[in-house]
Design an enzyme around this catalytic site. Structure first.
Site, PDB file in Angstrom:
ATOM      1  CG  ASP A 197      -2.043   0.977   1.156  1.00  0.00           C
ATOM      2  OD1 ASP A 197      -2.358   1.426   0.031  1.00  0.00           O
ATOM      3  OD2 ASP A 197      -2.618   1.300   2.205  1.00  0.00           O
ATOM      4  CD  GLU A 242       2.074 -12.513  16.443  1.00  0.00           C
ATOM      5  OE1 GLU A 242       2.161 -11.323  16.801  1.00  0.00           O
ATOM      6  OE2 GLU A 242       1.504 -13.390  17.125  1.00  0.00           O
ATOM      7  CB  THR A 252     -13.604  -7.561  -4.218  1.00  0.00           C
ATOM      8  OG1 THR A 252     -13.436  -7.481  -2.795  1.00  0.00           O
ATOM      9  CG2 THR A 252     -13.312  -8.978  -4.677  1.00  0.00           C
ATOM     10  CG  ASN A 290      -8.198  -1.878  -4.890  1.00  0.00           C
ATOM     11  OD1 ASN A 290      -7.335  -2.729  -4.715  1.00  0.00           O
ATOM     12  ND2 ASN A 290      -8.357  -0.878  -4.036  1.00  0.00           N
TER      13      ASN A 290
HETATM   14  C1  IPE Z   1      -5.607  -2.638  -0.018  1.00  0.00           C
HETATM   15  O1  IPE Z   1      -5.230  -1.316  -0.167  1.00  0.00           O
HETATM   16  C2  IPE Z   1      -5.626  -3.331  -1.343  1.00  0.00           C
HETATM   17  C3  IPE Z   1      -4.324  -3.500  -1.999  1.00  0.00           C
HETATM   18  C4  IPE Z   1      -3.166  -3.161  -1.512  1.00  0.00           C
HETATM   19  C5  IPE Z   1      -4.378  -4.130  -3.287  1.00  0.00           C
HETATM   20  P1  IPE Z   1      -6.311  -0.135  -0.332  1.00  0.00           P
HETATM   21  O2  IPE Z   1      -5.525   1.103  -0.495  1.00  0.00           O
HETATM   22  O3  IPE Z   1      -7.280  -0.487  -1.383  1.00  0.00           O
HETATM   23  O4  IPE Z   1      -7.065  -0.184   1.075  1.00  0.00           O
HETATM   24  P2  IPE Z   1      -7.883   0.955   1.848  1.00  0.00           P
HETATM   25  O5  IPE Z   1      -8.908   1.473   0.900  1.00  0.00           O
HETATM   26  O6  IPE Z   1      -6.887   2.008   2.231  1.00  0.00           O
HETATM   27  O7  IPE Z   1      -8.437   0.257   3.044  1.00  0.00           O
HETATM   28  C1  IPE Z   2      -1.718   0.179  -3.335  1.00  0.00           C
HETATM   29  O1  IPE Z   2      -1.461   1.555  -3.353  1.00  0.00           O
HETATM   30  C2  IPE Z   2      -2.025  -0.381  -4.705  1.00  0.00           C
HETATM   31  C3  IPE Z   2      -3.427  -0.757  -4.915  1.00  0.00           C
HETATM   32  C4  IPE Z   2      -4.374  -0.710  -4.023  1.00  0.00           C
HETATM   33  C5  IPE Z   2      -3.785  -1.230  -6.242  1.00  0.00           C
HETATM   34  P1  IPE Z   2      -2.639   2.612  -3.370  1.00  0.00           P
HETATM   35  O2  IPE Z   2      -3.023   2.863  -4.785  1.00  0.00           O
HETATM   36  O3  IPE Z   2      -3.735   2.190  -2.480  1.00  0.00           O
HETATM   37  O4  IPE Z   2      -1.905   3.896  -2.794  1.00  0.00           O
HETATM   38  P2  IPE Z   2      -2.467   4.918  -1.694  1.00  0.00           P
HETATM   39  O5  IPE Z   2      -2.908   4.101  -0.518  1.00  0.00           O
HETATM   40  O6  IPE Z   2      -3.596   5.648  -2.335  1.00  0.00           O
HETATM   41  O7  IPE Z   2      -1.304   5.796  -1.377  1.00  0.00           O
HETATM   42 MG    MG Z   3      -4.068   2.436  -0.498  1.00  0.00          MG
END
Ligand code: IPE
Ligand code: IPE
Ligand code: MG
Length: 244
Positions: free
Chosen positions: A21, A209, A67, A69
């Site tokens: 993330d 953990e 799911t 995203n």
């Molecule tokens: C979780 O990250 C999904 C992936 C890393 C693929 P998100 O960025 O989608 O999660 P939230 O929305 O911050 O909870």
């Molecule tokens: C994780 O990075 C990748 C996916 C969820 C596909 P993010 O795109 O969620 O990046 P942030 O959380 O917005 O910085």
């Molecule tokens: Mg994210």
């Protein structure tokens, strides 16, 4: 920086799950559009894979697309689909040569583009007999969706008389998950300072953990994985009992 000598190589967990993330924030910090962060995440991922191979980690599951995203702007979703297709095309051979067994967990159906599904199927088939690390890529994956899908399969078996409902156990549900042979998650790591699991492996990580790291995903390297492993090795796991 954590180095290999900080880790007890005789106590490596069996299964590490990573929530990759922070790509969007990484790009924003640089005044770039979000997709630049996704692109930069590739180098992080492949360095972390090398770090996992170096310590002999047997199973690693990475969260690539949830799911939920699909809620993102269409342009970002399209970018992610094309990027993943190209990445798998470019780097599939390398994973195969590294003896990695690649698998995908999630709903491998529309609206994932057909071309991407074909490449996912191909890389999975090509690496099926590899004996090194199993790398599970969670794509169009949701923990709740996975449990619903398992339940659907179980209910269908009950309806056709194949399964006695009084015999439904935890084991029954586990046997209907996307990868029934995958061991429970020992260590669940999330980058970017967010302290939640966002619907990742909710069944499998029930006793994992949790380690949260502030570094944004594109800045991750193998040392971040090793650091998480060293933190894991300080923990006392009890699984509800009293030993540990
Ligand atoms: C979780 O990250 C999904 C992936 C890393 C693929 P998100 O960025 O989608 O999660 P939230 O929305 O911050 O909870
Ligand atoms: C994780 O990075 C990748 C996916 C969820 C596909 P993010 O795109 O969620 O990046 P942030 O959380 O917005 O910085
Ligand atoms: Mg994210």
């Amino acid at each position: 920086m954590t180095s290999l000598s900080d880790i007890d190589l005789s106590a490596i967990p069996t299964h590490v799950a990573i929530i990759m993330d922070g790509n969007g924030r990484w790009a924003k910090e640089r005044g770039e559009p979000r997709h630049v962060g996704h692109t930069a995440g590739e180098a992080a991922l492949f360095d972390v894979i090398e770090g996992a191979l170096a310590v002999g980690l047997p199973w690693m599951t990475i969260y690539a697309f949830s799911t939920e995203n699909w809620k993102r702007p269409l342009a970002e979703v399209k970018f992610i689909m094309n990027f993943n297709r190209d990445l798998l095309k470019r780097r599939g051979d390398e994973l195969h040569e590294r003896n990695v067994r690649v698998r995908f967990i999630g709903r491998r159906v529309f609206p994932i583009p057909r071309g991407l599904i074909a490449i996912m199927n191909d890389i999975e088939a090509r690496t099926r007999d590899n004996t090194g690390m199993t790398l599970q890529i969670a794509f169009n994956y949701g923990g709740r969706a996975e449990i619903v899908d398992a339940l659907q399969a179980i209910v269908a078996k009950v309806a056709n008389g194949e399964l006695d409902p009084s015999k439904v156990r935890e084991r029954t549900l586990k046997d209907h998950l996307y990868a029934p042979d995958a061991p429970d998650v020992d260590l669940l790591v999330r980058s970017s300072g967010e302290h939640r699991t966002s619907n990742f492996l909710i069944w499998q990580a029930a006793y994992a953990e949790l380690v949260f790291d502030d570094t944004l995903w594109p800045d991750w390297r193998r040392e971040h994985l090793w650091h998480a492993l060293s933190v894991f090795q300080q923990r006392s796991r009890r699984f509800g009992g009293l030993n540990g």
